[in-house]
Design a protein around this motif. Structure first.
Motif, PDB file in Angstrom:
ATOM      1  N   VAL A  68     -11.789   0.945   4.590  1.00 37.61           N
ATOM      2  CA  VAL A  68     -10.645   0.063   4.493  1.00 37.61           C
ATOM      3  C   VAL A  68     -10.171  -0.469   5.837  1.00 37.61           C
ATOM      4  N   ILE A  69      -9.844  -1.969   5.809  1.00 35.36           N
ATOM      5  CA  ILE A  69      -9.507  -2.577   6.771  1.00 35.36           C
ATOM      6  C   ILE A  69      -7.695  -2.798   6.530  1.00 35.36           C
ATOM      7  N   ALA A  70      -6.819  -1.948   7.391  1.00 36.44           N
ATOM      8  CA  ALA A  70      -5.423  -2.187   6.997  1.00 36.44           C
ATOM      9  C   ALA A  70      -5.070  -3.098   7.992  1.00 36.44           C
ATOM     10  N   LEU A  71      -4.204  -4.212   7.205  1.00 31.83           N
ATOM     11  CA  LEU A  71      -3.468  -5.476   8.152  1.00 31.83           C
ATOM     12  C   LEU A  71      -2.160  -4.932   7.982  1.00 31.83           C
ATOM     13  N   VAL A  72      -1.392  -4.882   9.128  1.00 32.91           N
ATOM     14  CA  VAL A  72      -0.135  -4.431   9.195  1.00 32.91           C
ATOM     15  C   VAL A  72       1.142  -5.513   9.626  1.00 32.91           C
ATOM     16  N   GLY A  73       1.490  -6.094   8.452  1.00 33.55           N
ATOM     17  CA  GLY A  73       2.406  -7.232   8.806  1.00 33.55           C
ATOM     18  C   GLY A  73       2.641  -8.045   7.381  1.00 33.55           C
ATOM     19  N   ARG A  74       3.497  -8.939   7.297  1.00 35.93           N
ATOM     20  CA  ARG A  74       4.081  -9.910   5.957  1.00 35.93           C
ATOM     21  C   ARG A  74       2.873 -10.280   5.572  1.00 35.93           C
TER      22      ARG A  74
ATOM     23  N   LEU B 182       3.155   3.907   7.498  1.00 34.41           N
ATOM     24  CA  LEU B 182       1.854   3.786   8.183  1.00 34.41           C
ATOM     25  C   LEU B 182       1.083   5.123   8.568  1.00 34.41           C
ATOM     26  N   PRO B 183       1.792   6.132   9.266  1.00 32.73           N
ATOM     27  CA  PRO B 183       1.190   7.126   9.521  1.00 32.73           C
ATOM     28  C   PRO B 183       0.723   8.181   8.267  1.00 32.73           C
ATOM     29  N   THR B 184       1.508   8.253   7.314  1.00 29.52           N
ATOM     30  CA  THR B 184       1.241   8.847   6.011  1.00 29.52           C
ATOM     31  C   THR B 184       0.161   8.278   5.305  1.00 29.52           C
ATOM     32  N   PHE B 185      -0.056   6.946   5.393  1.00 34.53           N
ATOM     33  CA  PHE B 185      -1.089   5.841   4.929  1.00 34.53           C
ATOM     34  C   PHE B 185      -2.242   6.378   5.606  1.00 34.53           C
ATOM     35  N   ARG B 186      -2.474   6.543   6.767  1.00 44.86           N
ATOM     36  CA  ARG B 186      -3.602   6.806   7.337  1.00 44.86           C
ATOM     37  C   ARG B 186      -3.917   8.367   7.098  1.00 44.86           C
TER      38      ARG B 186
ATOM     39  N   SER C  14       0.542  -1.211   0.095  1.00 44.08           N
ATOM     40  CA  SER C  14      -0.137   0.022   0.118  1.00 44.08           C
ATOM     41  C   SER C  14       0.758   1.483   0.030  1.00 44.08           C
ATOM     42  N   TYR C  15       2.176   1.317   0.584  1.00 43.34           N
ATOM     43  CA  TYR C  15       2.885   2.495   0.492  1.00 43.34           C
ATOM     44  C   TYR C  15       2.205   3.418   1.464  1.00 43.34           C
ATOM     45  N   CYS C  16       1.844   4.398   0.702  1.00 40.13           N
ATOM     46  CA  CYS C  16       1.246   5.853   1.201  1.00 40.13           C
ATOM     47  C   CYS C  16      -0.021   5.903   1.045  1.00 40.13           C
ATOM     48  N   GLY C  17      -0.702   5.024   0.379  1.00 37.28           N
ATOM     49  CA  GLY C  17      -2.016   4.938   0.186  1.00 37.28           C
ATOM     50  C   GLY C  17      -2.697   5.550  -1.276  1.00 37.28           C
ATOM     51  N   ARG C  18      -1.790   5.650  -1.951  1.00 35.55           N
ATOM     52  CA  ARG C  18      -2.388   6.254  -3.437  1.00 35.55           C
ATOM     53  C   ARG C  18      -3.425   5.360  -4.097  1.00 35.55           C
ATOM     54  N   SER C  19      -2.940   4.154  -4.221  1.00 36.46           N
ATOM     55  CA  SER C  19      -3.867   3.213  -5.044  1.00 36.46           C
ATOM     56  C   SER C  19      -4.831   2.749  -3.921  1.00 36.46           C
ATOM     57  N   THR C  20      -4.621   2.741  -2.739  1.00 29.16           N
ATOM     58  CA  THR C  20      -5.619   2.395  -1.740  1.00 29.16           C
ATOM     59  C   THR C  20      -7.013   3.200  -1.878  1.00 29.16           C
TER      60      THR C  20
ATOM     61  N   ARG D 191     -16.608   1.648  -1.669  1.00 27.69           N
ATOM     62  CA  ARG D 191     -17.806   2.406  -1.205  1.00 27.69           C
ATOM     63  C   ARG D 191     -18.792   2.379  -2.191  1.00 27.69           C
ATOM     64  N   ARG D 192     -18.517   2.454  -3.664  1.00 27.33           N
ATOM     65  CA  ARG D 192     -19.329   2.304  -4.826  1.00 27.33           C
ATOM     66  C   ARG D 192     -20.106   1.014  -4.806  1.00 27.33           C
ATOM     67  N   THR D 193     -19.480   0.063  -4.662  1.00 28.56           N
ATOM     68  CA  THR D 193     -20.193  -1.217  -4.640  1.00 28.56           C
ATOM     69  C   THR D 193     -20.527  -1.972  -3.253  1.00 28.56           C
ATOM     70  N   GLY D 194     -20.591  -1.240  -2.236  1.00 29.14           N
ATOM     71  CA  GLY D 194     -21.036  -1.649  -0.902  1.00 29.14           C
ATOM     72  C   GLY D 194     -19.992  -3.000  -0.373  1.00 29.14           C
ATOM     73  N   THR D 195     -18.762  -2.778  -0.648  1.00 33.49           N
ATOM     74  CA  THR D 195     -17.768  -3.823  -0.134  1.00 33.49           C
ATOM     75  C   THR D 195     -16.572  -3.106   0.874  1.00 33.49           C
ATOM     76  N   VAL D 196     -15.422  -3.693   1.123  1.00 38.86           N
ATOM     77  CA  VAL D 196     -14.670  -3.079   1.661  1.00 38.86           C
ATOM     78  C   VAL D 196     -13.162  -3.312   0.975  1.00 38.86           C
ATOM     79  N   ALA D 197     -12.267  -2.762   1.273  1.00 38.64           N
ATOM     80  CA  ALA D 197     -10.948  -2.814   0.923  1.00 38.64           C
ATOM     81  C   ALA D 197     -10.066  -3.307   1.916  1.00 38.64           C
ATOM     82  N   VAL D 198      -9.237  -4.176   1.874  1.00 41.27           N
ATOM     83  CA  VAL D 198      -8.150  -4.607   2.706  1.00 41.27           C
ATOM     84  C   VAL D 198      -6.892  -4.756   2.218  1.00 41.27           C
ATOM     85  N   THR D 199      -6.074  -4.006   3.030  1.00 37.17           N
ATOM     86  CA  THR D 199      -4.996  -3.524   2.646  1.00 37.17           C
ATOM     87  C   THR D 199      -3.638  -4.503   3.407  1.00 37.17           C
ATOM     88  N   VAL D 200      -2.678  -5.149   2.915  1.00 36.97           N
ATOM     89  CA  VAL D 200      -1.810  -5.787   3.440  1.00 36.97           C
ATOM     90  C   VAL D 200      -0.311  -5.217   3.366  1.00 36.97           C
TER      91      VAL D 200
END
Length: 217
Positions: A120-126, A104-108, A50-56, A64-73
């Motif tokens: 967005v649900i952000a998973l922080v780890g490998r 992570l701070p910039t991403f948030r 995800s880096y700093c969240g540009r594509s996120t 939001r448009r389709t009623g689901t959620v994005a998960v980032t790892v």
């Protein structure tokens, strides 16, 4: 005849343009269109790297448009080429106390300013560790993590089996010519096609979109 490709909200696109990151606008729009298509399955959209969240931002808008959620790892310590002394290092995302990368701070902040945190649900780890404990189908997996063969293969092997039938596998930085970039994403792209489980549906510069049509990974 298909209609025009979906586009993100104007404020999301503005936030995308302003965010730290490396994805150009045309690839971003292709990613968004894929995310909207996959989101229609009613399953989560997952991003590796995800880096700093540009594509996120684009995945969150599509969710939001389709009623689901994005998960980032992402471990948010930066990939190989983002470490000190390398071409893509940015000292602004170094933790001043620890002296290590921490995006992570910039991403948030990126998600908060765009009003998209709730999607967005952000998973922080490998990535491989997260994949080991993941337990449900995914509408889309977007692979944009580490570009070594170890990391790219780990992302593919860990997450591709979770993609639902008719779901999408999207791979960034696919360069058939070694002069243009590293070859690990290209190799997992070829591996996915050779498996018979995926068919390619679109190409936008280095972004490849594949649909799952079979069971062998």
């Amino acid at each position: 005849m298909p209609g025009p490709a979906p586009v993100p909200a104007r404020e999301t696109l503005d936030a995308f343009e302003a965010a730290k990151g490396f994805m150009p606008r045309d690839e971003g729009l292709a990613l968004y269109a894929a995310a909207v298509e996959a989101g229609a399955l009613g399953l989560p959209l997952l991003e590796v790297g995800s880096y700093c969240g540009r594509s996120t931002l684009l995945l969150a808008d599509a969710a939001r448009r389709t009623g689901t959620v994005a998960v980032t790892v992402d471990h948010h310590r930066g990939s190989e080429e983002q470490q000190p002394g390398w071409e893509y290092h940015d000292p602004e995302v170094v933790d001043p106390e620890l002296g290590v990368m921490d995006t992570l701070p910039t991403f948030r902040r990126t998600l908060f300013r765009a009003g998209l945190e709730d999607r967005v649900i952000a998973l922080v780890g490998r990535s491989p560790r997260a994949a080991e404990v993941w337990g449900r189908p995914l509408g889309m997996v977007f692979v944009d993590g580490g570009h070594t063969d170890e990391h790219a293969n780990g992302d593919y092997e860990g997450w591709a089996p979770h993609i639902a039938q008719r779901g999408l596998l999207v791979i960034h930085d696919v360069f058939p010519d070694p002069a243009d970039g590293g070859q690990a994403p290209y190799r997992i792209h070829r591996r996915a096609l050779a498996s018979g489980a995926f068919e390619e549906t679109s190409v936008t510069r280095s972004l490849r979109v594949l649909r799952r049509i079979g069971h062998g990974i």
